[in-house]
Design a protein around this motif. Structure first.
Motif, PDB file in Angstrom:
ATOM      1  N   SER A  58     -46.440  54.095 -18.683  1.00 19.01           N
ATOM      2  CA  SER A  58     -45.322  53.905 -19.298  1.00 19.01           C
ATOM      3  C   SER A  58     -44.473  55.150 -19.727  1.00 19.01           C
ATOM      4  O   SER A  58     -43.174  54.774 -20.193  1.00 19.01           O
ATOM      5  N   TYR A  59     -45.089  56.120 -19.571  1.00 21.20           N
ATOM      6  CA  TYR A  59     -44.127  57.294 -19.830  1.00 21.20           C
ATOM      7  C   TYR A  59     -42.783  57.497 -18.760  1.00 21.20           C
ATOM      8  O   TYR A  59     -43.040  57.279 -17.803  1.00 21.20           O
ATOM      9  N   ASN A  60     -41.938  58.081 -19.078  1.00 23.98           N
ATOM     10  CA  ASN A  60     -40.853  58.401 -18.316  1.00 23.98           C
ATOM     11  C   ASN A  60     -40.450  59.829 -18.271  1.00 23.98           C
ATOM     12  O   ASN A  60     -40.693  60.681 -19.471  1.00 23.98           O
ATOM     13  N   LEU A  74     -37.374  59.534 -14.183  1.00 26.27           N
ATOM     14  CA  LEU A  74     -38.366  58.959 -13.281  1.00 26.27           C
ATOM     15  C   LEU A  74     -39.127  58.043 -14.212  1.00 26.27           C
ATOM     16  O   LEU A  74     -39.677  58.413 -15.343  1.00 26.27           O
ATOM     17  N   ALA A  75     -39.076  56.729 -13.945  1.00 30.78           N
ATOM     18  CA  ALA A  75     -39.782  55.636 -15.000  1.00 30.78           C
ATOM     19  C   ALA A  75     -41.162  55.104 -14.239  1.00 30.78           C
ATOM     20  O   ALA A  75     -41.161  55.213 -13.037  1.00 30.78           O
ATOM     21  N   ASN A  76     -42.127  54.780 -14.975  1.00 25.66           N
ATOM     22  CA  ASN A  76     -43.421  54.501 -14.689  1.00 25.66           C
ATOM     23  C   ASN A  76     -44.244  55.473 -13.656  1.00 25.66           C
ATOM     24  O   ASN A  76     -44.235  55.217 -12.311  1.00 25.66           O
ATOM     25  N   ILE A  77     -44.343  56.772 -14.260  1.00 27.42           N
ATOM     26  CA  ILE A  77     -44.592  57.591 -13.555  1.00 27.42           C
ATOM     27  C   ILE A  77     -46.197  57.470 -12.878  1.00 27.42           C
ATOM     28  O   ILE A  77     -46.830  56.620 -13.441  1.00 27.42           O
ATOM     29  N   PHE A  95     -37.273  69.589 -18.789  1.00 31.23           N
ATOM     30  CA  PHE A  95     -37.699  68.165 -18.894  1.00 31.23           C
ATOM     31  C   PHE A  95     -38.600  68.001 -20.046  1.00 31.23           C
ATOM     32  O   PHE A  95     -38.724  68.430 -21.064  1.00 31.23           O
ATOM     33  N   GLN A  96     -38.294  66.403 -20.213  1.00 33.67           N
ATOM     34  CA  GLN A  96     -39.116  65.776 -21.487  1.00 33.67           C
ATOM     35  C   GLN A  96     -40.034  64.691 -20.803  1.00 33.67           C
ATOM     36  O   GLN A  96     -39.340  64.001 -20.000  1.00 33.67           O
ATOM     37  N   LEU A  97     -41.039  64.365 -21.518  1.00 37.10           N
ATOM     38  CA  LEU A  97     -42.103  63.359 -20.986  1.00 37.10           C
ATOM     39  C   LEU A  97     -42.164  62.384 -22.126  1.00 37.10           C
ATOM     40  O   LEU A  97     -42.320  62.871 -23.278  1.00 37.10           O
ATOM     41  N   ARG A  98     -41.428  61.354 -22.008  1.00 34.81           N
ATOM     42  CA  ARG A  98     -41.199  60.325 -23.392  1.00 34.81           C
ATOM     43  C   ARG A  98     -42.192  59.223 -23.246  1.00 34.81           C
ATOM     44  O   ARG A  98     -42.450  58.707 -22.130  1.00 34.81           O
ATOM     45  N   ARG A 103     -40.186  58.624 -27.841  1.00 30.21           N
ATOM     46  CA  ARG A 103     -40.517  59.924 -28.533  1.00 30.21           C
ATOM     47  C   ARG A 103     -41.087  60.776 -27.468  1.00 30.21           C
ATOM     48  O   ARG A 103     -41.748  60.611 -26.531  1.00 30.21           O
ATOM     49  N   ILE A 104     -40.866  62.102 -27.609  1.00 29.62           N
ATOM     50  CA  ILE A 104     -41.181  63.213 -26.999  1.00 29.62           C
ATOM     51  C   ILE A 104     -42.454  63.492 -27.020  1.00 29.62           C
ATOM     52  O   ILE A 104     -43.112  63.894 -27.953  1.00 29.62           O
ATOM     53  N   ILE A 105     -43.266  63.362 -25.959  1.00 36.47           N
ATOM     54  CA  ILE A 105     -44.624  63.812 -25.789  1.00 36.47           C
ATOM     55  C   ILE A 105     -44.886  65.020 -25.508  1.00 36.47           C
ATOM     56  O   ILE A 105     -45.613  66.052 -25.879  1.00 36.47           O
TER      57      ILE A 105
END
Length: 114
Positions: A58-60, A74-77, A95-98, A103-105
């Motif tokens: 579910s990360y974006n 990019l959704a559903n990586i 880039f941000q992995l959310r 929330r930013i991971i």
């Protein structure tokens, strides 16, 4: 004059003794292991984002230009992801992995050079 010199030296000592502690606190709060590996950097045509360990589908992945404008999402990586940079101009991108709550991971920057 001696009192002023003594007070000045004590202030300098207190300032520098606290300075080292701030560095330690910053190092203690930094994440130990990155979960996302990206390469090549600088990139020209494609950039790859690969997960190093378990991840949540579910990360974006969101990419912003240096001015803060969202240029890609990019959704559903998956475990390995490739981003085509043909529509990207030369420059620095963030880039941000959310997670699903926004929330930013993890975050980072890369350069596009054409």
């Amino acid at each position: 004059m001696k009192t002023f010199t003594l007070i000045f030296l004590m202030g300098v000592m207190l300032h520098f003794s606290g300075f080292g502690q701030e560095k330690y606190l910053l190092a203690a709060t930094a994440p130990a292991v990155k979960i996302l590996k990206f390469y090549p950097n600088p990139a020209t045509t494609f950039i790859h984002f690969d997960f190093q360990k378990d991840y949540d589908r579910s990360y974006n992945l969101v990419i912003y230009n240096f001015l803060g404008k969202k240029v890609f999402e990019l959704a559903n990586i998956s475990l390995t992801n490739q981003v085509n940079l043909s529509d990207f101009t030369r420059g620095v991108y963030i880039f941000q992995l959310r997670d699903r709550n926004g929330r930013i991971i993890e975050s980072g920057k890369f350069q596009v050079s054409k």
